[in-house]
Design an enzyme around this catalytic site. Structure first.
Site, PDB file in Angstrom:
ATOM      1  N   THR A  98      66.915  53.943  11.122  1.00 50.69           N
ATOM      2  CA  THR A  98      68.200  53.948  11.824  1.00 50.69           C
ATOM      3  C   THR A  98      69.271  54.137  10.758  1.00 50.69           C
ATOM      4  O   THR A  98      69.502  53.252   9.930  1.00 50.69           O
ATOM      5  CB  THR A  98      68.428  52.645  12.601  1.00 50.69           C
ATOM      6  OG1 THR A  98      67.453  52.564  13.644  1.00 50.69           O
ATOM      7  CG2 THR A  98      69.809  52.619  13.224  1.00 50.69           C
ATOM      8  N   LYS A 173      70.633  56.589  19.178  1.00 53.25           N
ATOM      9  CA  LYS A 173      70.318  55.207  18.783  1.00 53.25           C
ATOM     10  C   LYS A 173      71.592  54.366  18.753  1.00 53.25           C
ATOM     11  O   LYS A 173      71.578  53.172  19.106  1.00 53.25           O
ATOM     12  CB  LYS A 173      69.629  55.194  17.414  1.00 53.25           C
ATOM     13  CG  LYS A 173      69.262  53.792  16.902  1.00 53.25           C
ATOM     14  CD  LYS A 173      68.272  53.079  17.809  1.00 53.25           C
ATOM     15  CE  LYS A 173      67.968  51.659  17.316  1.00 53.25           C
ATOM     16  NZ  LYS A 173      67.125  51.622  16.111  1.00 53.25           N
ATOM     17  N   LYS A 241      74.031  45.919  10.422  1.00 57.54           N
ATOM     18  CA  LYS A 241      73.957  47.221   9.752  1.00 57.54           C
ATOM     19  C   LYS A 241      74.101  48.348  10.767  1.00 57.54           C
ATOM     20  O   LYS A 241      74.867  49.294  10.575  1.00 57.54           O
ATOM     21  CB  LYS A 241      72.633  47.339   8.996  1.00 57.54           C
ATOM     22  CG  LYS A 241      72.467  48.604   8.164  1.00 57.54           C
ATOM     23  CD  LYS A 241      71.750  49.740   8.887  1.00 57.54           C
ATOM     24  CE  LYS A 241      70.286  49.452   9.071  1.00 57.54           C
ATOM     25  NZ  LYS A 241      69.550  50.628   9.635  1.00 57.54           N
TER      26      LYS A 241
END
Length: 290
Positions: A98, A173, A241
Site C-alpha cells: 500500500t 485502496k 501510514k
C-alpha cells in the site's frame, strides 16, 4: 508453472508467497531484508532464498513485492541491488504494497524503460485474508498485462480487479481505507454508547448485524471490541501510514475528507495511549479512556 520472485516476507507477504508456491504451484525465489526469515520460509515451502532483490528478480516471469512504504519500495526496486537492475524484458512486476499513486506511476515508467511491465496491486483483507488466500486485490496497469498476471495473483485472492491505468490500484485502496476509517469509528461509538446504556451488546449486534448496520467490521470485530481486546488484524501504525497517503492525495486532487482527517487524529491519540500495534478497532479504547 512460472518462475516467480517474492520480495518482502512480512505479516502479509509470508503467507501470500506460500500460496503462490503451494496453491499456485510456482517455482519461487524469495528475498527478505531479514535473511533468516527468508531461510525459514524456504525450509517450510521450498524454493530458494537470495541475498538481494536483484538476485530474486533475475530471470523471473513475475516479481511480487510487499513492503512497508514508498521509501522501502524504491529501495527494493530502483535502489542499489534493486529488482529493476535485473528485471528482464517482458517480465511483470506486481506490487502489493500500500503506497502512493505517485510511486506507482514512477515505477510503471521505470519498468517500461526496461521493456518490462508493472502493476500496482494493493490488497485488502488483512492478515487473516492473506493466510487464507482470500484477499481483495485492486490493480492498476494495462489490460493485457493484467490478464497475464491475474491467474498467478489468483493463488492468494478471492477478488482481483483492474481499476484503470498505473496508480489506479493505489487510488482504489485509498477509497477502501476512507470507507474503513469512518466505519470503524461509527462502530466504536455504537459499542461505547450501547455499553454506557446498559445494553447487552452481544444481543444488540446479533440483531442489528442482520440489517442495514451490518458490516465486515461488525461481524469480525464486535466480540473483541466488547472484550477490550485489540490484538487482531491491521495495526494502528499502518492505518495512520495509509491515511497519510489518503490525505496527501486529497490535498492534491481537492477532495474534502473531514471525517477521514478526524479519525486520523483519533488514531494519533490511540498511538499516544501506547496502542501503536493495536488493531484499528482500538478507536473504542480512546472513547473508554478514563
Amino acid at each position: 508453472m512460472a518462475k516467480v520472485a517474492f520480495i518482502g516476507l512480512g505479516v502479509m507477504g509470508y503467507p501470500m508467497a506460500r500460496h503462490l508456491a503451494v496453491k499456485g504451484g510456482h517455482d519461487l525465489t524469495v528475498y527478505n531484508r531479514t535473511a533468516a526469515k527468508a531461510e525459514t520460509w524456504v525450509s517450510e515451502n521450498g524454493g530458494r532464498a537470495v541475498a538481494t532483490p536483484a538476485e530474486a528478480a533475475r530471470d523471473a516471469d513475475f516479481v511480487f513485492c510487499c513492503v512497508g512504504n514508498d521509501d522501502d519500495l524504491r529501495s527494493v526496486t530502483t535502489g542499489k541491488d534493486g529488482a529493476f537492475e535485473t528485471l528482464r524484458a517482458g517480465a511483470i512486476f506486481i506490487d502489493n504494497t500500500t503506497a502512493s499513486a505517485e510511486v506507482a506511476r514512477e515505477l510503471d515508467a521505470a519498468a517500461l524503460g526496461r521493456g518490462a511491465h508493472f502493476l500496482d496491486a494493493p490488497v485488502s483483507g488483512g492478515q487473516a485474508g492473506a493466510e487464507n488466500g482470500m484477499l481483495t486485490v485492486m490493480c492498476g496497469g494495462e489490460p493485457e498485462v493484467f490478464e497475464r498476471a491475474k491467474p498467478v495473483i489468483d493463488a492468494y485472492a478471492r477478488m482481483v480487479g483492474l481499476m484503470g491505468p498505473a496508480g489506479s490500484g493505489q487510488l482504489t485502496k485509498m477509497v477502501n481505507q476512507i470507507c474503513i476509517a469512518g466505519l470503524v469509528q461509527g462502530l466504536a461509538e455504537a459499542v461505547h454508547f450501547g455499553k454506557n446504556a446498559g445494553l447487552d451488546m452481544e444481543a444488540v449486534v446479533d440483531v442489528i448485524s442482520k440489517g442495514a448496520a451490518g458490516s465486515w467490521q461488525m461481524e469480525n470485530r464486535h466480540k473483541t471490541m466488547i472484550a477490550g481486546q485489540y490484538d487482531f488484524g491491521f495495526a494502528v501504525d499502518w492505518m495512520r501510514k495509509d491515511l497519510d497517503i489518503v490525505l496527501t492525495e486529497a490535498r492534491r486532487n481537492g477532495a474534502k475528507l473531514p471525517v477521514t482527517a478526524l479519525v486520523d487524529q483519533f488514531y494519533g491519540e490511540v498511538q499516544a495511549m501506547g496502542g501503536r500495534r493495536w488493531d484499528t478497532s482500538s478507536l473504542l479504547a480512546r472513547l473508554e479512556k478514563k
